[in-house]
Design a protein around this motif. Structure first.
Motif, PDB file in Angstrom:
ATOM      1  N   ALA A  71     -20.062 -23.136  59.270  1.00 24.55           N
ATOM      2  CA  ALA A  71     -21.028 -23.242  60.008  1.00 24.55           C
ATOM      3  C   ALA A  71     -22.405 -22.697  59.245  1.00 24.55           C
ATOM      4  O   ALA A  71     -22.546 -22.067  58.020  1.00 24.55           O
ATOM      5  CB  ALA A  71     -20.958 -21.790  61.051  1.00 24.55           C
ATOM      6  N   GLU A  72     -23.560 -23.665  59.709  1.00 26.17           N
ATOM      7  CA  GLU A  72     -24.865 -23.307  59.023  1.00 26.17           C
ATOM      8  C   GLU A  72     -25.857 -23.759  59.942  1.00 26.17           C
ATOM      9  O   GLU A  72     -25.576 -24.380  61.090  1.00 26.17           O
ATOM     10  CB  GLU A  72     -24.796 -24.177  57.679  1.00 26.17           C
ATOM     11  CG  GLU A  72     -24.559 -25.832  57.983  1.00 26.17           C
ATOM     12  CD  GLU A  72     -24.611 -26.373  56.635  1.00 26.17           C
ATOM     13  OE1 GLU A  72     -24.573 -25.706  55.415  1.00 26.17           O
ATOM     14  OE2 GLU A  72     -24.596 -27.407  56.529  1.00 26.17           O
ATOM     15  N   ALA A  73     -27.102 -23.399  59.674  1.00 25.45           N
ATOM     16  CA  ALA A  73     -28.280 -24.019  60.396  1.00 25.45           C
ATOM     17  C   ALA A  73     -28.647 -25.259  59.752  1.00 25.45           C
ATOM     18  O   ALA A  73     -28.920 -25.239  58.353  1.00 25.45           O
ATOM     19  CB  ALA A  73     -29.458 -22.857  60.543  1.00 25.45           C
ATOM     20  N   ARG A  74     -29.346 -26.314  60.302  1.00 27.04           N
ATOM     21  CA  ARG A  74     -29.706 -27.155  59.673  1.00 27.04           C
ATOM     22  C   ARG A  74     -31.184 -27.565  60.076  1.00 27.04           C
ATOM     23  O   ARG A  74     -32.049 -26.527  60.172  1.00 27.04           O
ATOM     24  CB  ARG A  74     -28.821 -28.454  60.028  1.00 27.04           C
ATOM     25  CG  ARG A  74     -27.619 -28.528  59.536  1.00 27.04           C
ATOM     26  CD  ARG A  74     -26.644 -29.589  59.659  1.00 27.04           C
ATOM     27  NE  ARG A  74     -25.290 -29.430  58.929  1.00 27.04           N
ATOM     28  CZ  ARG A  74     -24.385 -30.212  59.268  1.00 27.04           C
ATOM     29  NH1 ARG A  74     -24.534 -31.022  60.189  1.00 27.04           N
ATOM     30  NH2 ARG A  74     -23.047 -29.611  58.581  1.00 27.04           N
ATOM     31  N   ASP A  75     -31.746 -28.551  60.450  1.00 23.80           N
ATOM     32  CA  ASP A  75     -33.146 -28.852  60.239  1.00 23.80           C
ATOM     33  C   ASP A  75     -33.726 -27.985  61.792  1.00 23.80           C
ATOM     34  O   ASP A  75     -33.167 -28.051  62.845  1.00 23.80           O
ATOM     35  CB  ASP A  75     -33.615 -30.111  60.468  1.00 23.80           C
ATOM     36  CG  ASP A  75     -33.179 -31.081  59.461  1.00 23.80           C
ATOM     37  OD1 ASP A  75     -32.546 -30.677  58.401  1.00 23.80           O
ATOM     38  OD2 ASP A  75     -33.797 -32.515  59.108  1.00 23.80           O
ATOM     39  N   LEU A  76     -34.909 -27.607  61.627  1.00 19.49           N
ATOM     40  CA  LEU A  76     -35.789 -27.055  62.754  1.00 19.49           C
ATOM     41  C   LEU A  76     -36.850 -28.254  63.044  1.00 19.49           C
ATOM     42  O   LEU A  76     -37.430 -28.587  62.239  1.00 19.49           O
ATOM     43  CB  LEU A  76     -36.397 -25.612  62.111  1.00 19.49           C
ATOM     44  CG  LEU A  76     -35.669 -24.727  61.632  1.00 19.49           C
ATOM     45  CD1 LEU A  76     -36.647 -23.416  61.170  1.00 19.49           C
ATOM     46  CD2 LEU A  76     -34.558 -24.283  62.642  1.00 19.49           C
ATOM     47  N   GLY A  77     -36.823 -28.728  64.343  1.00 24.56           N
ATOM     48  CA  GLY A  77     -37.458 -29.656  64.468  1.00 24.56           C
ATOM     49  C   GLY A  77     -38.972 -29.012  65.267  1.00 24.56           C
ATOM     50  O   GLY A  77     -38.758 -28.221  66.245  1.00 24.56           O
TER      51      GLY A  77
END
Length: 326
Positions: A71-77
């Protein structure tokens, strides 16, 4: 440190936050949480990806769930005003010696991918596929009845630096917490769209994603969600609240998805459209800062967050501590 003077004429025009991609370890469990429990609408689905939107949104998606081994966070759009603004953004980030690449994203026009100085992955686009409105299709409303994505909150190792950089992008501070001993920022709320925030920064090990927030119709929808979660196997996913923030005046609830990504359910903040609106200052030790009713947040709220893909968090520069629940 003093707040920067608001930049009303940034190098390119960001309209608002748009979407986030979250890597999850069990797509079926995540689907059950975000669709069946929260009530987000599926707009496309493959074996390893689910696209979701909230009830008032006309764009194709506000969250992308991707199957992954961790689990991880990727791009903030973020959505910009025009294609010309994308070219201006490319020039801006190149001038800062920050990485720039043009990427293909399903359902979006050409998309610029980069990172902020602390390593938060960002992407910008001007057009996303439009879908038919569903805000009056009340048979679709379920869960907490999410209306729209509202904001991101990120841990920052240096909130002053984060605020200064996003100020260059035109984000204006609405409220902030200052450490009385050092005069440095401990947290700040900044916006583009005229609410209290599109992106906020909290002091801590970072950068990490603290939470993604969704706007709902009323506080009663939050109570309904609590009843639902408490009786469908999610009572352990309730982290903090319900309550009313001192900062933002919003009614809130913090919950965790099956991978621990934090989601805030949020309503009732205030309008901040005027360009000369004065930011509201809070002291770090004010018990009404976190919750107007005086209840402090649990330790997990200050220490746990989702790491960003490709970025190693580093300790914060400010050692000050807020009030923490025992």
């Amino acid at each position: 440190m003093p707040l920067p003077t608001p930049n009303l004429y940034p190098a390119f025009n960001i309209v608002r936050l748009s979407h986030v991609e979250l890597a999850v370890t069990d797509l079926a469990k995540s689907r059950a949480f975000y669709v069946d429990t929260l009530g987000l609408q599926v707009t496309d689905e493959t074996a390893d990806t689910i696209y979701l939107r909230a009830m008032e949104e006309r764009g194709h998606h506000c969250i992308v769930l991707k199957q992954s081994d961790h689990a991880e966070a990727r791009d903030l759009g973020f959505k910009v005003f025009s294609d010309e603004d994308l070219d201006k953004a490319e020039h801006f980030f190149k001038a800062k010696d920050l990485p720039v690449e043009w990427v293909e994203r399903p359902y979006q026009s050409r998309t610029l991918r980069t990172r902020d100085p602390h390593g938060i992955p960002l992407e910008f686009y001007s057009r996303m596929d439009r879908l038919a409105p569903i805000h009056q299709k009340y048979a679709l409303y379920k869960g907490v009845k999410p209306l729209r994505i509202d904001h991101f909150n990120c841990f920052s190792p240096d909130v002053d630096q984060s605020v200064a950089f996003y100020n260059e992008l035109g984000f204006r501070v609405t409220e902030f917490t200052e450490d009385a001993e050092t005069g440095r920022l401990w947290a700040a709320w900044t916006h583009r769209k005229g609410g209290v925030h599109d992106i906020a920064f909290t002091n801590g090990l970072g950068p990490r994603l603290h939470h993604v927030a969704f706007w709902v119709p009323t506080p009663l929808n939050i109570i309904d969600l609590l009843d639902l979660m408490a009786t469908t196997g999610y009572v352990g996913n309730i982290e903090r609240g319900p309550g009313r923030h001192g900062i933002s005046n919003a009614f809130f609830l913090y919950i965790r998805d099956p991978d621990g990504h934090r989601i805030e359910i949020y309503c009732s903040d205030y309008q901040t459209v005027d360009p000369d609106l004065e930011p509201i200052k809070w002291d770090l030790k004010d018990p009404q800062r976190q919750t107007l009713w005086g209840a402090p947040a649990p330790r997990s709220w200050f220490e746990e967050g989702s790491t960003f893909a490709g970025t190693e968090p580093r300790p914060s520069a400010l050692a000050a501590s807020p009030i923490i629940a025992p």
